[in-house]
Design a protein around this motif. Structure first.
Motif, short mmCIF file in Angstrom:
data_model
loop_
_atom_site.label_atom_id
_atom_site.label_comp_id
_atom_site.label_asym_id
_atom_site.label_seq_id
_atom_site.Cartn_x
_atom_site.Cartn_y
_atom_site.Cartn_z
N UNK A 47 -24.97 -59.53 -15.69
CA UNK A 47 -24.33 -60.79 -15.41
C UNK A 47 -22.82 -60.64 -15.57
N UNK A 48 -22.08 -61.61 -15.05
CA UNK A 48 -20.63 -61.61 -15.19
C UNK A 48 -20.21 -62.59 -16.28
N UNK A 49 -19.12 -62.27 -16.94
CA UNK A 49 -18.61 -63.09 -18.04
C UNK A 49 -17.36 -63.83 -17.59
N UNK A 50 -17.26 -65.10 -17.94
CA UNK A 50 -16.10 -65.91 -17.54
C UNK A 50 -14.86 -65.47 -18.31
N UNK A 51 -13.72 -65.38 -17.60
CA UNK A 51 -12.44 -65.15 -18.26
C UNK A 51 -12.07 -66.39 -19.07
N UNK A 52 -11.49 -66.19 -20.25
CA UNK A 52 -11.12 -67.32 -21.08
C UNK A 52 -9.91 -68.04 -20.50
N UNK A 53 -9.67 -69.25 -20.98
CA UNK A 53 -8.50 -70.02 -20.52
C UNK A 53 -7.23 -69.21 -20.76
N UNK A 54 -6.29 -69.30 -19.82
CA UNK A 54 -5.06 -68.53 -19.91
C UNK A 54 -5.13 -67.20 -19.18
N UNK A 55 -6.32 -66.90 -18.61
CA UNK A 55 -6.50 -65.63 -17.91
C UNK A 55 -7.28 -65.87 -16.60
N UNK A 56 -7.13 -64.92 -15.67
CA UNK A 56 -7.88 -64.97 -14.41
C UNK A 56 -8.31 -63.55 -14.05
N UNK A 57 -9.24 -63.44 -13.11
CA UNK A 57 -9.65 -62.14 -12.58
C UNK A 57 -9.89 -62.28 -11.09
N UNK A 58 -9.30 -61.38 -10.31
CA UNK A 58 -9.53 -61.35 -8.87
C UNK A 58 -10.37 -60.16 -8.44
N UNK A 59 -10.50 -59.16 -9.31
CA UNK A 59 -11.25 -57.96 -8.96
C UNK A 59 -12.55 -57.80 -9.70
N UNK A 60 -12.80 -58.65 -10.69
CA UNK A 60 -14.06 -58.60 -11.40
C UNK A 60 -14.14 -57.55 -12.49
N UNK A 61 -13.05 -56.77 -12.69
CA UNK A 61 -13.12 -55.70 -13.67
C UNK A 61 -12.50 -56.09 -15.01
N UNK A 62 -11.35 -56.74 -14.99
CA UNK A 62 -10.68 -57.15 -16.22
C UNK A 62 -10.08 -58.54 -16.04
N UNK A 63 -9.90 -59.23 -17.16
CA UNK A 63 -9.23 -60.53 -17.15
C UNK A 63 -7.74 -60.28 -17.41
N UNK A 64 -6.90 -60.81 -16.54
CA UNK A 64 -5.46 -60.64 -16.66
C UNK A 64 -4.82 -61.95 -17.11
N UNK A 65 -3.85 -61.84 -18.03
CA UNK A 65 -3.15 -63.03 -18.52
C UNK A 65 -2.31 -63.65 -17.41
N UNK A 66 -2.24 -64.98 -17.40
CA UNK A 66 -1.31 -65.67 -16.51
C UNK A 66 0.12 -65.28 -16.92
N UNK A 67 1.00 -65.17 -15.95
CA UNK A 67 2.39 -64.83 -16.25
C UNK A 67 3.06 -65.97 -17.02
N UNK A 68 4.12 -65.64 -17.74
CA UNK A 68 4.96 -66.68 -18.34
C UNK A 68 5.46 -67.59 -17.22
N UNK A 69 5.46 -68.88 -17.47
CA UNK A 69 5.81 -69.85 -16.42
C UNK A 69 4.60 -70.40 -15.71
N UNK A 70 3.41 -69.86 -16.05
CA UNK A 70 2.15 -70.33 -15.45
C UNK A 70 1.15 -70.60 -16.57
N UNK A 71 0.00 -71.17 -16.20
CA UNK A 71 -1.05 -71.44 -17.18
C UNK A 71 -2.39 -71.61 -16.48
N UNK A 72 -3.46 -71.49 -17.23
CA UNK A 72 -4.79 -71.93 -16.79
C UNK A 72 -5.44 -72.60 -17.98
N UNK A 73 -5.94 -73.78 -17.78
CA UNK A 73 -6.40 -74.61 -18.90
C UNK A 73 -7.89 -74.48 -19.16
N UNK A 74 -8.64 -73.87 -18.25
CA UNK A 74 -10.10 -73.78 -18.42
C UNK A 74 -10.56 -72.35 -18.23
N UNK A 75 -11.72 -72.05 -18.80
CA UNK A 75 -12.33 -70.73 -18.59
C UNK A 75 -12.76 -70.59 -17.14
#
Length: 362
Positions: free
Chosen positions: A130-158
């Motif tokens: 199964x796949x695991x959700x990236x935590x808030x403040x991070x995203x993944x476009x390739x499915x391999x690792x969760x990358x932090x949002x850059x300074x100046x950006x945000x993500x509020x939900x997993x």
């Protein structure tokens, strides 16, 4: 051995060596089809079953000799590939033909292919089920690792699909932020996606936080000053005043002159010392009381004895001065008193040096 068993063994031998027989003949113990295939549509025939051998389905493997089903209600006897593995070809014979899913992919048991993780999810190890959700403040476009949002950006939900730029008037200083902060008073951001706020110039400030334009920076009001960009306006101290706006230095706060005082902060005026009080120093925040029978006029820098000046004059600046028209004074006065108003109009005097209220007339 019965005749039917002998016939079964003969037919099994032909099938095992691919001699073109399409039928499977199986005793209840499950023998009948070669590895990579199973027996389907089997029907009872005395003490054995007959049916057709077909290739093992994708997503499974067949060691051989199994009956897939006697009817639609019976479960398959194909063995599913374990979770985290997949096989997209027919006729697999062994478990080793179920290939392990790569990082960024996953598979449930019996899968024919490994599936890419959706955006916002990852499979960080091989063989994931199964796949695991990236935590808030991070995203993944390739499915391999969760990358932090850059300074100046945000993500509020997993499991966020993308990072959101901070709005005007807000900022995020750190990578991996889950929210944006509001620019404090005297700072602003006029673009989106910024990691820090710009400062209002010295001598200026904003009324509220979250400013989105330098035009919201206003001049510091009178009675205050602001020496540092991006800081709040500071009140002039007691004993001083400032009549100007936009001041950027403490030097703009002027000391009250002698004879005046200011006991508050952030003021644009000095108070006049009242009659019978005095203040000889500049920058005072109080006036002292006259004592020992001495008196003083409003705004005095010193107190004087009451017997110094005669009626019709007043003491000021170490001399006796004549009371102007419209006023009067008695002996020893340090100031002249205006003729009072009454219900018939203003009382006044036409002469200088009037000595009593009786000299006032309509």
């Amino acid at each position: 051995m019965s005749l039917s068993a002998i016939l079964l063994l003969v037919l099994y031998f032909f099938n095992e060596y691919d001699l073109g027989y399409a039928l499977c003949y199986s005793l209840p113990n499950g023998y009948g089809c070669p590895a990579g295939s199973v027996c389907v549509n089997s029907v009872p025939n005395d003490d054995w079953y007959e049916g057709s051998c077909i290739n093992c389905s994708p997503g499974s493997y067949c060691p051989g000799g199994f009956i897939k089903s006697r009817n639609s209600d019976n479960p398959t006897t194909e063995i599913k590939c374990p979770q985290g593995t997949a096989n997209n070809v027919e006729g697999a014979k062994t478990k080793t033909e179920c290939k392990v899913c790569a990082i960024g992919r996953y598979a449930t048991a019996g899968s024919s292919d490994c599936t890419h993780c959706s955006n916002g999810y990852i499979a960080p190890v091989i063989g994931s089920s199964e796949c695991t959700a990236c935590e808030a403040g991070k995203i993944s476009n390739g499915g391999k690792t969760c990358e932090k949002c850059d300074a100046g950006e945000y993500s509020s939900t997993a499991a966020s699909v993308e990072c959101t730029p901070c709005s005007k008037g807000m900022y995020s200083a750190l990578a991996g932020s889950t929210k944006c902060e509001t620019c404090p008073v005297s700072k602003y951001t006029q673009d989106t996606g910024l990691k820090e706020c710009s400062d209002c110039d010295s001598g200026k400030y904003t009324v509220v936080s979250g400013a989105s334009s330098p035009t919201e920076c206003m001049k510091c009001p009178w009675g205050t000053y602001n020496p540092s960009p991006g800081s709040r306006c500071t009140n002039c101290p007691s004993g001083t005043y400032n009549e100007n706006t936009g001041s950027n230095s403490l030097d703009a706060c002027t000391a009250c002159p002698a004879g005046r005082f200011q006991d508050g902060t952030g003021k644009n005026f000095c108070n006049l010392c009242s009659a019978d009080t005095y203040q000889p120093n500049v920058g005072a925040d109080y006036c002292g009381d006259c004592s020992n029978g001495a008196t003083s006029a409003p705004g005095a820098t010193e107190c004087v004895k009451a017997s110094v000046c005669k009626a019709g004059t007043y003491y000021y600046g170490s001399q006796c001065l004549t009371c102007p028209a419209g006023t009067y004074s008695g002996d020893g006065a340090t100031y002249c008193t205006k003729c009072e108003n009454n219900d018939r109009g203003n009382k006044t005097t036409s002469l200088q040096g009037s000595k009593s209220m009786a000299d006032c007339f309509i």
